[in-house]
Design a protein around this motif. Structure first.
Motif, mmCIF file in Angstrom:
data_model
loop_
_atom_site.group_PDB
_atom_site.id
_atom_site.type_symbol
_atom_site.label_atom_id
_atom_site.label_comp_id
_atom_site.label_asym_id
_atom_site.label_seq_id
_atom_site.Cartn_x
_atom_site.Cartn_y
_atom_site.Cartn_z
ATOM 1 N N GLN A 95 21.657 21.510 -4.338
ATOM 2 C CA GLN A 95 21.357 20.083 -4.364
ATOM 3 C C GLN A 95 20.869 19.594 -3.002
ATOM 4 N N GLN A 96 21.556 20.060 -1.931
ATOM 5 C CA GLN A 96 21.123 19.685 -0.588
ATOM 6 C C GLN A 96 19.717 20.213 -0.289
ATOM 7 N N ALA A 97 19.475 21.486 -0.676
ATOM 8 C CA ALA A 97 18.147 22.060 -0.454
ATOM 9 C C ALA A 97 17.093 21.298 -1.246
ATOM 10 N N ASN A 98 17.437 20.920 -2.463
ATOM 11 C CA ASN A 98 16.502 20.162 -3.284
ATOM 12 C C ASN A 98 16.222 18.789 -2.669
ATOM 13 N N THR A 99 17.299 18.168 -2.131
ATOM 14 C CA THR A 99 17.121 16.871 -1.468
ATOM 15 C C THR A 99 16.215 17.002 -0.250
ATOM 16 N N ARG A 100 16.464 18.059 0.559
ATOM 17 C CA ARG A 100 15.601 18.278 1.735
ATOM 18 C C ARG A 100 14.166 18.548 1.321
ATOM 19 N N LEU A 101 14.015 19.294 0.226
ATOM 20 C CA LEU A 101 12.666 19.594 -0.256
ATOM 21 C C LEU A 101 11.949 18.321 -0.683
ATOM 22 N N VAL A 102 12.680 17.445 -1.357
ATOM 23 C CA VAL A 102 12.076 16.179 -1.791
ATOM 24 C C VAL A 102 11.686 15.339 -0.589
ATOM 25 N N VAL A 103 12.595 15.281 0.400
ATOM 26 C CA VAL A 103 12.300 14.501 1.613
ATOM 27 C C VAL A 103 11.100 15.096 2.353
ATOM 28 N N SER A 104 11.065 16.446 2.483
ATOM 29 C CA SER A 104 9.940 17.097 3.156
ATOM 30 C C SER A 104 8.638 16.858 2.407
ATOM 31 N N THR A 105 8.715 16.875 1.086
ATOM 32 C CA THR A 105 7.508 16.621 0.282
ATOM 33 C C THR A 105 6.992 15.209 0.508
ATOM 34 N N LEU A 106 7.928 14.247 0.549
ATOM 35 C CA LEU A 106 7.531 12.861 0.802
ATOM 36 C C LEU A 106 6.915 12.706 2.184
ATOM 37 N N LYS A 107 7.553 13.369 3.184
ATOM 38 C CA LYS A 107 6.995 13.308 4.538
ATOM 39 C C LYS A 107 5.614 13.953 4.598
ATOM 40 N N ALA A 108 5.470 15.100 3.897
ATOM 41 C CA ALA A 108 4.175 15.781 3.884
ATOM 42 C C ALA A 108 3.112 14.898 3.237
ATOM 43 N N GLN A 109 3.498 14.204 2.173
ATOM 44 C CA GLN A 109 2.549 13.296 1.535
ATOM 45 C C GLN A 109 2.159 12.156 2.466
ATOM 46 N N GLN A 110 3.158 11.628 3.196
ATOM 47 C CA GLN A 110 2.865 10.560 4.148
ATOM 48 C C GLN A 110 1.942 11.051 5.264
ATOM 49 N N LEU A 111 2.246 12.271 5.777
ATOM 50 C CA LEU A 111 1.384 12.833 6.828
ATOM 51 C C LEU A 111 -0.019 13.087 6.309
ATOM 52 N N THR A 112 -0.113 13.563 5.060
ATOM 53 C CA THR A 112 -1.436 13.797 4.472
ATOM 54 C C THR A 112 -2.210 12.494 4.356
ATOM 55 N N GLU A 113 -1.511 11.452 3.927
ATOM 56 C CA GLU A 113 -2.179 10.155 3.811
ATOM 57 C C GLU A 113 -2.627 9.646 5.176
ATOM 58 N N ARG A 114 -1.751 9.822 6.198
ATOM 59 C CA ARG A 114 -2.135 9.404 7.547
ATOM 60 C C ARG A 114 -3.316 10.220 8.062
ATOM 61 N N LEU A 115 -3.261 11.546 7.773
ATOM 62 C CA LEU A 115 -4.355 12.411 8.218
ATOM 63 C C LEU A 115 -5.667 12.016 7.552
ATOM 64 N N GLU A 116 -5.601 11.716 6.256
ATOM 65 C CA GLU A 116 -6.811 11.298 5.551
ATOM 66 C C GLU A 116 -7.338 9.978 6.118
ATOM 67 N N ALA A 117 -6.399 9.055 6.422
ATOM 68 C CA ALA A 117 -6.819 7.774 7.002
ATOM 69 C C ALA A 117 -7.435 7.985 8.383
ATOM 70 N N ALA A 118 -6.790 8.877 9.186
ATOM 71 C CA ALA A 118 -7.341 9.164 10.511
ATOM 72 C C ALA A 118 -8.700 9.843 10.407
ATOM 73 N N GLN A 119 -8.849 10.731 9.400
ATOM 74 C CA GLN A 119 -10.129 11.403 9.202
ATOM 75 C C GLN A 119 -11.221 10.401 8.842
ATOM 76 N N ILE A 120 -10.858 9.445 7.994
ATOM 77 C CA ILE A 120 -11.828 8.412 7.628
ATOM 78 C C ILE A 120 -12.209 7.572 8.847
ATOM 79 N N GLN A 121 -11.195 7.218 9.652
ATOM 80 C CA GLN A 121 -11.473 6.457 10.866
ATOM 81 C C GLN A 121 -12.349 7.254 11.824
ATOM 82 N N LEU A 122 -12.048 8.571 11.936
ATOM 83 C CA LEU A 122 -12.834 9.417 12.822
ATOM 84 C C LEU A 122 -14.277 9.512 12.361
ATOM 85 N N GLU A 123 -14.463 9.672 11.049
ATOM 86 C CA GLU A 123 -15.826 9.733 10.524
ATOM 87 C C GLU A 123 -16.571 8.422 10.738
ATOM 88 N N ASN A 124 -15.839 7.303 10.534
ATOM 89 C CA ASN A 124 -16.477 6.005 10.777
ATOM 90 C C ASN A 124 -16.849 5.837 12.248
#
Length: 365
Positions: A95-124
């Motif tokens: 359960q703890q590992a699953n919780t950490r996995l869920v939290v890591s997945t959420l963080k990875a999604q947030q980082l991906t979204e930030r990276l995509e936003a930064a990439q868009i800003q960089l391209e602009n």
């Protein structure tokens, strides 16, 4: 009444028959031991004791088996409890590992979204920078053309005044010389800015054709010889193979060499030397080097050497310059498929070099 015979146990009757001399052929000849009632009672008591001991032993065996069964049951209960505890701990860990996995997945999604936003800003930002650079290049190109037209007229009229009749007075001649000197300097500056603008816009086309090095260097020597004589600089061309050919644009390669030679003379010490040499640096490349005996460059200055409009602290000096020549030279050499570099020692001098491709078929093995 019928005589039944002796009364008693069969063994006693047989013994009596033996004692009386009687013989019965039907009985085996076995000696029988007469047992008295007291002996029989002793045997019965002995049998009872043996039966009791056997019963006690059987009871002890049964008790031991029971104790073993209890121990085995307790062990099974302990094992079951331990297994259940381990299962619960394992479930908690999962359960703890699953919780950490869920939290890591959420963080990875947030980082991906930030990276995509930064990439868009960089391209602009890149698109904006490209538009700004293109606008700057177009502006510089347009202004250079607009400035050269009146400047050529100024230089033309100044030359007419210089060679006109009647001859100019010494004061007038000095003024015309100032006009010509400033005009030619301004024209060189405009040409360099125009070259830089055209190169940055990607519109400059260079040719790749065989260029005889010895001929190109002789033309460059003729163009800088008067400047070297004014500064009392001794220019030396080291001998090299006169048949060497490089693949380059003949006009642009001479432009680069003249810039390097001019800098070597301009920033040299009085009565210094400039040494030009050619060598086969690699099998498919030729290196042209220009070595001077000037003040040299520090490591920090060399890191900013090819920055536009950066004269490395020479702005307050007496020598004219814009900080564009080396930038243009570097970009021209790279457009022709070559490289440019520098080696320098403070107080000793500097050596600038360019490498260009040799003509196909003339590479050294």
């Amino acid at each position: 009444m019928k005589n039944i015979g002796p009364v008693g146990p069969p063994e006693t009757a047989d013994l009596r028959q033996v004692e009386s001399g009687q013989h019965n052929d039907s009985l085996p000849s076995i000696v029988k031991i007469d047992t008295t009632p007291s002996q029989s009672a002793a045997l019965d008591e002995l049998a009872t004791v043996l039966n009791r001991e056997q019963a006690v032993s059987a009871r002890e065996d049964a008790l031991q088996l029971r104790e073993k069964a209890v121990y085995s049951r307790e062990r099974d209960i302990y094992a079951a409890e331990h297994y259940q505890t381990a299962s619960v701990e394992h479930m908690l860990i999962l359960q703890q590992a699953n919780t950490r996995l869920v939290v890591s997945t959420l963080k990875a999604q947030q980082l991906t979204e930030r990276l995509e936003a930064a990439q868009i800003q960089l391209e602009n930002a890149k698109l904006l920078a490209e538009k700004s650079s293109l606008a700057k290049s177009e502006f510089l190109s347009s202004m250079s053309h607009e400035l050269r037209t009146p400047l050529n007229a100024i230089l033309g009229f100044a030359q007419l005044l210089e060679s006109g009749s009647p001859p100019l007075t010494p004061v007038q001649s000095g003024n015309v010389d100032q006009i010509l000197h400033a005009g030619w300097y301004l024209l060189r500056l405009i040409n360099q800015i125009l070259d830089l603008a055209v190169i940055e816009s990607g519109k400059l086309a260079v040719s790749h054709e065989p260029v005889l090095l010895i001929s190109a260097l002789r033309e460059c020597q003729a163009m800088v010889e008067s400047k070297a004589m004014e500064r009392h600089i001794h220019v030396t061309f080291l001998p090299f193979d006169p048949t060497w050919l490089v693949m380059a644009d003949p006009i642009r390669v001479k432009q680069v060499l003249i810039n390097l030679l001019t800098n070597a003379i301009k920033y040299n010490r009085e009565h210094g030397t400039v040494e030009i040499g050619c060598s086969a640096s690699r099998s498919a490349h030729l290196r042209i080097s220009v070595r001077d005996t000037g003040a040299g460059l520090s490591v920090e200055k060399m890191t900013h050497l090819f920055e536009p409009f950066n004269r490395l602290g020479q702005e307050a000096g007496t020598e004219e310059g814009t900080g564009i020549g080396l930038v243009v030279s570097k970009q021209l050499i790279e457009l022709m498929g070559g490289t440019i570099g520098v080696q320098s020692t403070v107080g000793v001098g500097s050596e600038f070099w360019v490498e260009l491709m040799r003509e196909p078929g003339h590479e050294e093995s």
